[in-house]
Enzyme design. Structure first.
Site, short mmCIF file in Angstrom:
data_model
loop_
_atom_site.label_atom_id
_atom_site.label_comp_id
_atom_site.label_asym_id
_atom_site.label_seq_id
_atom_site.Cartn_x
_atom_site.Cartn_y
_atom_site.Cartn_z
N ASP A 296 0.87 -1.17 0.00
CA ASP A 296 0.00 0.00 0.00
C ASP A 296 0.91 1.23 0.00
O ASP A 296 2.13 1.13 0.17
CB ASP A 296 -0.96 -0.01 1.19
CG ASP A 296 -2.18 0.88 0.92
OD1 ASP A 296 -2.14 1.69 -0.03
OD2 ASP A 296 -3.18 0.78 1.65
C1 NOJ Z 1 -3.98 4.05 0.12
C2 NOJ Z 1 -5.15 3.11 0.18
O1 NOJ Z 1 -5.13 2.39 1.40
C3 NOJ Z 1 -5.20 2.13 -0.96
O2 NOJ Z 1 -6.38 1.41 -0.88
C4 NOJ Z 1 -5.06 2.84 -2.26
O3 NOJ Z 1 -5.17 1.94 -3.33
C5 NOJ Z 1 -3.72 3.58 -2.28
N1 NOJ Z 1 -3.72 4.56 -1.21
C6 NOJ Z 1 -3.44 4.26 -3.61
O4 NOJ Z 1 -4.20 5.36 -3.78
#
Ligand code: NOJ
Length: 760
Positions: A296
Site C-alpha cells: 500500500d
Molecule cells: C492508500 C489506500 O489504502 C489504498 O487502498 C489505495 O489503493 C492507495 N492509497 C493508492 O491510492
C-alpha cells in the site's frame, strides 16, 4: 493506434530477445502458453542489470493526485523512468498523458520495458456506480460484475492498465470509514462479491482492450482495525483470520485476480507489508498464487513507525523477504534494496521472483506487444459517460437500495400525487451521491433526488424543495477534514411550512460522502447535525414522511426506525442516484436489496455482526444481570444482516432438511403473498452446534435471488456438502467435525425457519 518508429523497433528487439528469436506476433500473446510467457520473461530478466530489476519493483505517483505523503517535483521522476528505474505509476491520467509518460520508458530507457499505469477505480471511473458496500447490498453478483466491467471499460479507454480494486476487507465495525468500500460483514457474501468484481474488471482476457488488472486489497485484516479507527492495530485469532478475513481473498485468487495489495495495519504484531506468513506461506505457497503483490502507499517505510524496522534499508529487506513485490511510493526499494542484495542479506532470487511477477503482468496485458495499446483518445471520448454506462449505473443503483421500513404501504408513491415536499441538503446535492473514492467523476454531476423526483412524477404534481438542515459546508474534498455543521436551524421554518402544505414529505438524511472513506472513521455513527431535530419537527406537521437515507456505512437511527413512515437506504448511489431512487419510490422498480451489514441501535454496540458466538451466558436464566448484554440497550441489531423489504411480501413454509454428510438437501416453499411481482433473496445459514472451536450461532452458506410473480409459490432448493459444514482450524486445516448442525432458511439473518440434523 500509432507507434513511433523507434518504439516499434525497440518493441521488435525486446520481443525478439525476450522470445529467444521466435516469431513475434502482432497480437497480444493471450493465447500463448504459460511456458512461452515464462520463457520470454526469463530471457528479458537475463538482460537486466540489478538496478533495472529493482526498477521494476518501484511504483511512483503521477502529478495529479496525492493520496499520501510524497515529495514534490516530477522532473527527476522522468530521469528515473529513462534510467529504467520505474516499473509502474499511479495517478497518471488520460490516454494522452499515459502515452506521453509511457514513451519515456519505452523510447528512452535501455530495455524499453513498458510501465504499468494504475489508478483507484473503486466504483467507476467517470460514470459512478453505487459504492461497493451498496453493490454488495444488491446480493446480486451480476450487479457487481457489470459494475466493474463498466468501470474497466472506461478506465481502459482512458489508458489505464490496472485498478486498486476490489477492496474485499470484511468489516464489522460501522465506525470504520472504509466499510463503504467493502462488501460488508460476511465472508460468504464477501467472497461471492470478490469473485464477481474480479471477473468484471478482468473479463476472461487481460489483454482485451476493455479489461484491466484488478487488485485484491488489503491483505489482510485491515477491516478489523481496533475500535474502527483507520490504520489502527489489528489483533485477531487464527480462526477469525482463516474463516472470516481470508475467504474473499481466496475467492479473488481463485478467480485469477492479477494483483494483491497488502495493508497499512499490523496483524497480531507483524505489519501486513512485512508479513511473510500472509504473503508467502498463505498466498504464494499454499494458494500457489502467481500474480503480483504491491505494497500500500508508503506501507513499506511505515514499518519504521510500526516499530518493526529500524530504518529504510531494513524495511526494504523485510518487505522483499515477506513477499511484497512492488513498493508503492515508499521510495524504500530504490534506496535500500540494492545494498541488501549485494550484501547477500536478501537473495537475488527473491528479487527475480518479484520482477518475474511484474513482467508477467505486463506480458498478460499485452504491453510487450504494444505499450500504447490502451491509449486511444478517440475511444476515451466515446466510452466515458456513455449512455450504456449510465444506464448500467442506474440499474445497479436501484438494485442496491434497501427498503428498511414501509408502514401502511406508504410506498410506492403515486406519480399523480398532488404535492411532494422534498427536504434536506442531501436531497438537492448533485455531489454527495457520487460517493468518495470517485476517480474522475465530474463534481456536482449526479442526478439529485429532487431532479429524479421531478422527472418521475406527473405533470400535475407539485414538487417543492426546502433545504431545511445544513450538514456540511466549505472544503468538502478527498483527503481534507470535513466541516460538519452541528446546529444550524435557520432553514427549519421554511421546511416546516412546506411540509405542512404537502401531501407527502420525502426527506433525505444521512451523511456527506466524505464522512466515509479512508481516514474517515467516526466514534459516533448516529446522524450528524440537526437532521433528527428537523425530522421531529416535520413529524409534528405531516404524518407521511418517507426518509431517503444516503450513507456509506450502517447508521444508528432508532428514532427514524420508529417514527418514519418509510425508510429507504440508498447508500451513495452514483451518477444516476436521483433517477434510481425515484424508480424505487414510485414503484418502477420493486426494491430487492438486503443489508450486507448490521445496522445498530447505538454506536456503542459496534463492532456488531450477526455471526456472533453464543458465549457461555447467552440468555438470562435467573433474571439477574449476569448474562451477556448491555444494561442500557439491546444486543440485537436495529436492522439485521440480510434484512430488506419489498413491495411484495414473502412467506417461508415447510422447510425440509434431509440427506447424509455427502449431500444435505434443503427445500423450502416460498410464496409471494403480495399483489406485485418482486425479487426475494432466500438465505441459508448453518450452525455447528458443538465443535473443537466455538462456532458462530449463524453462518451464511448460500443465497439465491429469485423473482416471484404475485401469488407465486416456488420450492427453493439448496445442497450442502461436508465441505460447507467444515471450518478452518488454527493450523490452517479445513476440518469437518461430525455431529449436530442447525440449518436455517429465511428472508434475513433474524427471521429464519430452522431444522436440526445430525451428520456423521
Ligand atoms: C492508500 C489506500 O489504502 C489504498 O487502498 C489505495 O489503493 C492507495 N492509497 C493508492 O491510492
Amino acid at each position: 493506434m500509432k507507434k513511433s518508429l523507434s518504439t516499434f523497433l525497440k518493441g521488435v528487439i525486446i520481443c525478439l530477445i525476450a522470445s529467444g528469436f521466435n516469431a513475434c506476433s502482432d497480437r497480444p500473446q493471450a493465447n500463448s502458453t504459460t511456458n512461452a510467457m515464462d520463457q520470454r520473461v526469463d530471457s528479458l530478466l537475463s538482460l537486466m542489470t540489478l538496478d533495472e530489476k529493482i526498477g521494476q519493483t518501484i511504483m511512483y505517483n503521477g502529478t495529479w493526485e496525492f493520496t499520501g505523503p510524497t515529495s514534490g517535483g516530477n522532473r527527476w521522476k522522468a530521469e528515473k523512468i529513462i534510467n529504467g528505474q520505474v516499473g509502474a505509476m499511479l495517478n497518471v491520467l488520460t490516454a494522452d498523458e499515459i502515452r506521453r509518460t509511457q514513451a519515456l520508458a519505452v523510447d528512452s530507457s535501455r530495455l524499453g520495458i513498458p510501465m504499468l499505469f494504475a489508478y483507484d477505480v473503486i466504483h467507476g471511473y467517470k460514470t459512478m456506480l453505487p459504492v461497493p458496500l451498496a453493490q454488495a447490498a444488491s446480493w446480486d453478483t451480476e450487479v457487481a460484475r457489470l459494475g466493474s466491467e463498466v468501470a474497466a471499460r472506461e478506465a481502459s479507454a482512458a489508458g489505464l492498465h490496472w485498478t486498486f480494486a476490489p477492496m474485499i476487507d470484511i468489516s464489522r465495525d460501522a465506525r470504520w470509514g472504509r466499510i463503504m468500500e467493502s462488501p460488508g460483514e460476511d465472508p460468504f457474501l464477501g467472497a461471492a462479491m470478490a469473485k464477481a468484481w474480479v471477473e468484471g474488471y478482468q473479463g476472461d482476457d487481460l489483454s482485451s482492450l476493455t479489461t484491466i488488472a484488478a487488485c485484491a486489497k488489503h491483505f489482510a485484516g485491515y477491516g478489523f482495525a481496533e475500535a474502527g479507527r483507520d490504520y489502527n492495530t489489528v489483533e485477531v485469532s487464527m480462526h477469525t483470520l482463516y474463516n472470516v478475513i481470508l475467504p474473499p481473498f481466496k475467492a479473488a485468487s481463485d478467480a485469477g485476480v492479477a494483483t494483491f495489495m497488502n495493508g497499512f495495519n499490523d496483524l497480531n504484531g507483524i505489519p501486513a507489508t512485512g508479513n511473510e506468513f500472509l504473503q508467502r506461506t498463505i498466498l504464494k505457497d499454499k494458494w500457489a498464487y502467481d500474480g503480483m503483490m504491491v505494497s500500500d502507499w508508503g506501507s513499506i517505510p511505515e514499518m519504521i513507525f510500526h516499530g518493526y524496522a529500524m530504518d529504510t534499508a531494513q524495511a526494504a529487506a523485510i518487505a522483499m523477504k515477506a513477499g511484497s513485490d512492488m513498493d508503492m511510493e515508499g521510495r524504500v526499494y530504490e534506496k535500500g534494496l540494492k545494498a541488501k542484495i549485494t550484501s547477500g542479506e536478501v537473495s537475488e532470487e527473491l528479487l527475480d521472483d518479484a520482477v518475474r511477477r511484474v513482467l508477467r503482468l505486463k506480458y498478460k496485458l499485452g504491453l510487450f506487444d504494444d505499450p500504447y495499446r490502451y491509449s486511444d483518445s478517440e475511444r476515451e471520448k466515446e466510452e466515458l459517460l456513455s449512455k450504456e454506462n449510465l444506464e448500467a449505473a442506474r440499474d445497479a443503483a436501484r438494485k442496491s437500495m434497501v427498503l428498511l421500513k414501509n408502514e401502511t404501504n406508504i410506498l410506492p408513491l403515486k406519480k399523480e400525487i398532488k404535492s411532494i415536499a422534498v427536504i434536506g441538503q442531501l436531497a438537492a446535492s448533485k455531489d454527495i451521491p457520487l460517493g468518495s473514492w470517485r476517480a474522475q467523476a465530474v463534481p456536482n454531476s449526479a442526478i439529485s433526488l429532487v431532479e429524479g423526483i421531478k422527472s418521475a412524477v406527473s405533470a400535475n404534481t407539485k414538487v417543492e424543495f426546502a433545504k431545511g438542515y445544513t450538514l456540511t459546508v466549505g472544503n468538502r474534498s478527498f483527503g481534507k477534514e470535513l466541516t460538519i455543521v452541528e446546529d444550524d436551524k435557520t432553514g427549519f421554518k421554511e421546511a416546516i411550512e412546506l411540509a405542512k402544505r404537502s401531501d407527502v414529505v420525502v426527506m433525505a438524511m444521512g451523511e456527506d460522502c466524505y464522512q466515509s472513506g479512508e481516514g474517515r472513521s467516526q466514534m459516533d455513527v448516529g446522524l450528524k447535525g440537526s437532521q433528527i431535530d428537523l425530522f421531529n419537527e416535520l413529524k409534528k406537521v405531516n404524518d407521511n414522511i418517507v426518509v431517503v437515507l444516503m450513507t456509506g456505512r450502517p447508521v444508528a437511527i432508532p428514532d427514524l426506525a420508529t417514527d418514519a413512515n418509510a425508510l429507504l437506504e440508498t447508500w451513495f448511489a452514483g451518477s444516476e442516484s436521483g433517477n434510481a431512487i425515484a424508480d424505487v419510490l414510485f414503484g418502477d422498480y420493486n426494491p430487492s436489496g438486503k443489508l450486507p451489514v448490521s445496522f445498530p441501535h447505538h454506536s456503542g454496540q459496534e463492532p456488531l455482526y450477526y455471526s456472533q458466538k453464543s458465549t457461555g451466558r447467552p440468555i438470562n436464566r435467573a433474571e439477574n444481570v449476569f448474562w451477556t448484554h448491555y444494561t442500557d440497550g439491546p444486543n440485537d441489531a436495529l436492522f439485521p444482516f440480510g434484512y430488506g423489504l419489498s413491495y411484495a411480501s414473502f412467506t417461508y413454509e415447510d422447510l425440509k432438511v434431509t440427506g447424509s454428510g455427502e449431500s444435505i438437501n434443503i427445500k423450502v416453499d416460498v410464496t409471494n403473498t403480495g399483489s406485485v411481482g418482486g425479487e426475494e433473496v432466500v438465505q441459508l445459514y448453518i450452525q455447528d452446534v458443538a465443535a473443537s472451536l466455538t462456532r458462530p450461532i449463524k453462518e451464511l452458506k448460500g443465497f439465491q435471488k429469485i423473482f416471484f410473480e404475485a401469488d407465486e409459490r416456488k420450492t427453493i432448493k439448496f445442497t450442502l456438502t461436508k465441505d460447507d459444514l467444515s471450518f478452518i482450524n488454527d493450523h490452517g486445516e479445513k476440518v469437518f467435525e461430525p455431529g449436530d448442525f442447525r440449518i436455517s432458511v429465511g428472508s434475513n439473518s433474524r427471521d429464519l425457519n430452522t431444522k436440526a440434523i445430525t451428520i456423521n
